[in-house]
Motif scaffolding. Structure first.
Motif, PDB file in Angstrom:
ATOM      1  N   ALA A   3       0.912  -1.186   0.174  1.00  0.00           N
ATOM      2  CA  ALA A   3      -0.022  -0.046  -0.136  1.00  0.00           C
ATOM      3  C   ALA A   3       1.052   1.259  -0.011  1.00  0.00           C
ATOM      4  CB  ALA A   3      -1.120   0.099   1.213  1.00  0.00           C
ATOM      5  N   THR A   4       2.055   1.376   0.528  1.00  0.00           N
ATOM      6  CA  THR A   4       2.927   2.519   0.627  1.00  0.00           C
ATOM      7  C   THR A   4       3.607   2.475  -0.564  1.00  0.00           C
ATOM      8  OG1 THR A   4       3.414   1.957   3.136  1.00  0.00           O
ATOM      9  CG2 THR A   4       4.946   3.337   2.059  1.00  0.00           C
TER      10      THR A   4
ATOM     11  N   LYS B 243       2.316   1.648  -3.371  1.00  0.00           N
ATOM     12  CA  LYS B 243       1.409   2.190  -4.352  1.00  0.00           C
ATOM     13  C   LYS B 243       1.169   3.707  -4.269  1.00  0.00           C
ATOM     14  CE  LYS B 243      -3.266   1.072  -6.051  1.00  0.00           C
ATOM     15  NZ  LYS B 243      -4.515   0.443  -5.645  1.00  0.00           N
ATOM     16  N   THR B 244       1.071   4.065  -2.961  1.00  0.00           N
ATOM     17  CA  THR B 244       0.789   5.489  -2.690  1.00  0.00           C
ATOM     18  C   THR B 244       1.837   6.240  -3.038  1.00  0.00           C
ATOM     19  OG1 THR B 244      -0.489   4.863  -0.773  1.00  0.00           O
ATOM     20  CG2 THR B 244       0.357   7.019  -0.897  1.00  0.00           C
ATOM     21  N   ILE B 245       3.155   5.940  -2.714  1.00  0.00           N
ATOM     22  CA  ILE B 245       4.440   6.801  -3.251  1.00  0.00           C
ATOM     23  C   ILE B 245       4.121   6.830  -4.759  1.00  0.00           C
ATOM     24  CG2 ILE B 245       6.923   6.889  -3.035  1.00  0.00           C
ATOM     25  CD1 ILE B 245       6.665   5.460  -0.385  1.00  0.00           C
TER      26      ILE B 245
ATOM     27  N   PHE C 253       2.070   6.629  -6.962  1.00  0.00           N
ATOM     28  CA  PHE C 253       0.955   7.666  -7.472  1.00  0.00           C
ATOM     29  C   PHE C 253       1.283   8.905  -7.257  1.00  0.00           C
ATOM     30  CE2 PHE C 253      -2.747  10.175  -6.236  1.00  0.00           C
ATOM     31  CZ  PHE C 253      -3.321   9.958  -7.383  1.00  0.00           C
ATOM     32  N   LEU C 254       1.809   9.249  -6.051  1.00  0.00           N
ATOM     33  CA  LEU C 254       2.258  10.602  -5.437  1.00  0.00           C
ATOM     34  C   LEU C 254       3.118  11.174  -6.564  1.00  0.00           C
ATOM     35  CD1 LEU C 254       2.165  10.875  -1.845  1.00  0.00           C
ATOM     36  CD2 LEU C 254       0.319  11.759  -3.370  1.00  0.00           C
TER      37      LEU C 254
ATOM     38  N   GLN D 156       1.634  11.906 -10.096  1.00  0.00           N
ATOM     39  CA  GLN D 156       1.020  13.355  -9.975  1.00  0.00           C
ATOM     40  C   GLN D 156       2.034  14.246 -10.045  1.00  0.00           C
ATOM     41  OE1 GLN D 156      -2.264  13.742 -10.138  1.00  0.00           O
ATOM     42  NE2 GLN D 156      -2.011  11.508 -10.741  1.00  0.00           N
TER      43      GLN D 156
END
Length: 215
Positions: free
Chosen positions: A162-163, A165-167, A169-170, A173
Motif C-alpha cells: 500500500a505504501t 502504491k501511494t508513493i 501515485f504521488l 502526479q
C-alpha cells in the motif's frame, strides 16, 4: 529646428508604448495561474465522473450478464478517457478566461488583423491536443527515470504494498504536474497554432484604434 534624433524618438515611442499596453509577455507566474485554473476543474470533474463510472460498472456487473473482463477494461481505461474528454471543454473555457490582472485571447497570426478571434471548439481542440500529447510524452519519459531509483528504494527498504502504491501515485502526479506546467508555459502561451496565437492581454483593454500586436 527640432533635433532629428528627438523627432525619431517621439515617433517611435507611441508605437512602443502601444505595444507594451496591449501585450503581456508570459512568465512563470502567468503560466502557473493558467495551469491551476485548468488543472483543478479538470481533475475534480474527472474524479467525480470516474467514481460514478465505477459505481455504474459494478452495478451492471452484479445485476447483468456483462463479462468481468469488459468491466475490468472499462475501469482501467475509463478514467483516462474521462480525463482527456473533460479537458476539452475546460480548455475551451480557459482560452476565453479573464484572470485578475490579465486575460487570454486568441489573436490571428496575420499581422494585418489586430482583433481577437472567437474561441471556437476547433481552435480549443488544437490547443488541447498540443498540450495533451506533449504532456503525456514527457510524463512517461519522466516516469521512466523515476522508476529505476524507486525500484531501488523498494528493494532496499521493502515497504508495504500500500505504501509503494501511494508513493508511486504521488510521484506520478508530481511528474505530471511539473511537465504539464512546463508544456503550458513553453508550448501554449504565446505560441502559434495554425492561423492563431494564444496571447495574454491586459484585463482592461485600451482603445482598439491605438492597439497593435507583435508580429
Amino acid at each position: 529646428m527640432p533635433d532629428p534624433s528627438n523627432l525619431a524618438a517621439s515617433l517611435s515611442s507611441p508605437a512602443e508604448a502601444s505595444l507594451t499596453n496591449t501585450y503581456i509577455q508570459p512568465n512563470l507566474n502567468h503560466a502557473l495561474r493558467v495551469w491551476w485554473a485548468f488543472f483543478w476543474p479538470t481533475n475534480l470533474v474527472s474524479f467525480i465522473l470516474a467514481v460514478l463510472l465505477q459505481i455504474v460498472a459494478m452495478h451492471l456487473y452484479e445485476n447483468t450478464a456483462i463479462p468481468a473482463k469488459f468491466v475490468l477494461y472499462t475501469l482501467e481505461a475509463g478514467p483516462y478517457v474521462i480525463t482527456y474528454t473533460v479537458a476539452i471543454p475546460v480548455m475551451h473555457y480557459i482560452l476565453g478566461k479573464t484572470f485578475r490582472r490579465f486575460q487570454i485571447a486568441l489573436v490571428s497570426t496575420d499581422p494585418s488583423s489586430r482583433q481577437p478571434l472567437p474561441v471556437t471548439y476547433s481552435r480549443s481542440i488544437r490547443v488541447w491536443w498540443t498540450y495533451s500529447w506533449r504532456t503525456l510524452a514527457l510524463s512517461l519519459l519522466g516516469l521512466a527515470f523515476v522508476i529505476y531509483p524507486f525500484g531501488w528504494f523498494v528493494g532496499l527498504f521493502e515497504p508495504q504494498p500500500a505504501t509503494v502504491k501511494t508513493i508511486f501515485f504521488l510521484l506520478g502526479q508530481l511528474v505530471n504536474c511539473a511537465f504539464s506546467l512546463f508544456i503550458l508555459y513553453s508550448n501554449v502561451l504565446d505560441e502559434d497554432f495554425a492561423d492563431f496565437r494564444v496571447t495574454l492581454l491586459p484585463r482592461v483593454r485600451p482603445d482598439p484604434l491605438a492597439t497593435s500586436f507583435p508580429v
